[in-house]
Design an enzyme around this catalytic site. Structure first.
Site, PDB file in Angstrom:
ATOM      1  N   ASP A   1       0.831  -1.203   0.000  1.00 52.69           N
ATOM      2  CA  ASP A   1       0.000   0.000   0.000  1.00 52.69           C
ATOM      3  C   ASP A   1       0.869   1.258   0.000  1.00 52.69           C
ATOM      4  O   ASP A   1       2.037   1.228   0.402  1.00 52.69           O
ATOM      5  CB  ASP A   1      -0.853   0.064   1.273  1.00 52.69           C
ATOM      6  CG  ASP A   1      -1.872  -1.056   1.365  1.00 52.69           C
ATOM      7  OD1 ASP A   1      -1.959  -1.877   0.437  1.00 52.69           O
ATOM      8  OD2 ASP A   1      -2.573  -1.089   2.395  1.00 52.69           O
TER       9      ASP A   1
ATOM     10  N   HIS B   1      -6.127   2.965  -3.694  1.00 53.24           N
ATOM     11  CA  HIS B   1      -5.929   3.239  -2.255  1.00 53.24           C
ATOM     12  C   HIS B   1      -6.287   4.700  -1.948  1.00 53.24           C
ATOM     13  O   HIS B   1      -5.680   5.319  -1.088  1.00 53.24           O
ATOM     14  CB  HIS B   1      -4.488   2.922  -1.880  1.00 53.24           C
ATOM     15  CG  HIS B   1      -4.247   2.757  -0.400  1.00 53.24           C
ATOM     16  ND1 HIS B   1      -5.097   2.089   0.444  1.00 53.24           N
ATOM     17  CD2 HIS B   1      -3.211   3.186   0.404  1.00 53.24           C
ATOM     18  CE1 HIS B   1      -4.611   2.094   1.684  1.00 53.24           C
ATOM     19  NE2 HIS B   1      -3.476   2.773   1.688  1.00 53.24           N
TER      20      HIS B   1
ATOM     21  N   HIS C   1      -5.075   9.376   0.341  1.00 48.27           N
ATOM     22  CA  HIS C   1      -4.902   8.615   1.585  1.00 48.27           C
ATOM     23  C   HIS C   1      -5.622   9.280   2.749  1.00 48.27           C
ATOM     24  O   HIS C   1      -5.147   9.315   3.895  1.00 48.27           O
ATOM     25  CB  HIS C   1      -3.427   8.402   1.926  1.00 48.27           C
ATOM     26  CG  HIS C   1      -3.194   7.173   2.773  1.00 48.27           C
ATOM     27  ND1 HIS C   1      -3.205   7.195   4.136  1.00 48.27           N
ATOM     28  CD2 HIS C   1      -2.975   5.886   2.434  1.00 48.27           C
ATOM     29  CE1 HIS C   1      -2.978   5.975   4.599  1.00 48.27           C
ATOM     30  NE2 HIS C   1      -2.851   5.159   3.582  1.00 48.27           N
TER      31      HIS C   1
ATOM     32  N   HIS D   1       3.864  -2.199   2.857  1.00 49.96           N
ATOM     33  CA  HIS D   1       3.779  -0.820   2.346  1.00 49.96           C
ATOM     34  C   HIS D   1       5.015  -0.431   1.531  1.00 49.96           C
ATOM     35  O   HIS D   1       6.132  -0.594   2.022  1.00 49.96           O
ATOM     36  CB  HIS D   1       3.629   0.160   3.507  1.00 49.96           C
ATOM     37  CG  HIS D   1       2.366  -0.045   4.285  1.00 49.96           C
ATOM     38  ND1 HIS D   1       2.238  -1.050   5.215  1.00 49.96           N
ATOM     39  CD2 HIS D   1       1.179   0.608   4.240  1.00 49.96           C
ATOM     40  CE1 HIS D   1       1.000  -1.012   5.711  1.00 49.96           C
ATOM     41  NE2 HIS D   1       0.341  -0.021   5.140  1.00 49.96           N
TER      42      HIS D   1
HETATM   43 ZN    ZN Z   1      -2.343   3.177   3.377  1.00 50.45          ZN
END
Ligand code: ZN
Length: 233
Positions: free
Chosen positions: A50, A100, A104, A193
């Site tokens: 992510d 995503h 964010h 991530h």
């Molecule tokens: Zn995230």
């Protein structure tokens, strides 16, 4: 009316617990269709990344390529716009792209139309960069909220949670790798991530070092590393 409102009932404590589960529970479908693990009939699992793309994405792609592994990358729209070539390298190398959100944002701080804009805005940035629209969505911080069900339905997105959270933003590489390898199993979906909440200067060295340990360990255990679409098939 929103089925999302159907949370009432019971004591206040139970209602709060229920609401928290609805928002963050990995199996919750309250704010839209969502999955958290794949099929368990084959020794394959999905690594997901992510918050990228970022400077660190390239090193992860090199490692995945070295081990013949495929993964899914949930890109932030604004980060993809900042690094379009890096974003495109991910899909060019056969990895899967997921949505995503545009910035964010924590969706629980947004109105339903704000939530819709975050998801739809990211979808159009990623569609333009990659030439096709993502099918998968991961909510920032794993928090779903009002407006998401309609956004997912209109944009044909399915939410993806995880069976293992690597905690790579706060643990050293060896502990991240231990967590992931210990949780490895048929159909696992692992959350890591390749950025940090869209901060351009973030240091993701721990993630890269963890993946360098994870890939050989999972290979030794005969796991095939595949995309979210493949692990769900
Ligand atoms: Zn995230």
């Amino acid at each position: 009316m929103h089925s999302e409102w159907m949370l009432a009932g019971g004591t206040a404590g139970a209602a709060i617990g229920c609401a928290a589960w609805a928002v963050r529970g990995r199996a919750s479908q309250v704010f839209g269709r969502s999955v958290w693990r794949g099929s368990d009939n084959r020794p394959r699992l999905a690594l997901t990344f992510d918050d990228g793309p970022s400077f660190w994405t390239a090193a992860l792609l090199d490692l995945l390529g070295e081990w013949g592994a495929k993964a899914s990358f949930f890109q932030i729209g604004e980060a993809a716009r900042r690094h379009p070539e890096l974003a495109r390298r991910v899909s060019d190398e056969g990895h899967e792209i997921g949505n995503h959100t545009l910035s964010h944002a924590a969706l629980y701080a947004k109105t339903p139309s704000g939530v819709y804009g975050e998801v739809a805005g990211c979808q159009s940035v990623l569609e333009e960069i990659h030439g096709c629209a993502p099918r998968w969505f991961r909510a920032p911080y794993g928090c779903r909220w009002f407006g998401l069900r309609r956004a997912q339905r209109d944009l044909d997105l399915t939410g993806v949670m995880w069976s293992c959270l690597g905690l790579d933003w706060k643990l050293p590489a060896s502990r991240v790798a231990n967590r992931v390898v210990a949780a490895a199993g048929n159909g696992a979906i692992v959350c890591l991530h390749d950025g940090r909440a869209g901060r351009p200067d973030a240091d993701c060295r721990a993630t890269v070092d963890a993946v360098r340990l994870i890939l050989p360990a999972l290979r030794e255990r005969q796991f095939e590393l595949v995309t979210v679409s493949e692990v769900l098939a």
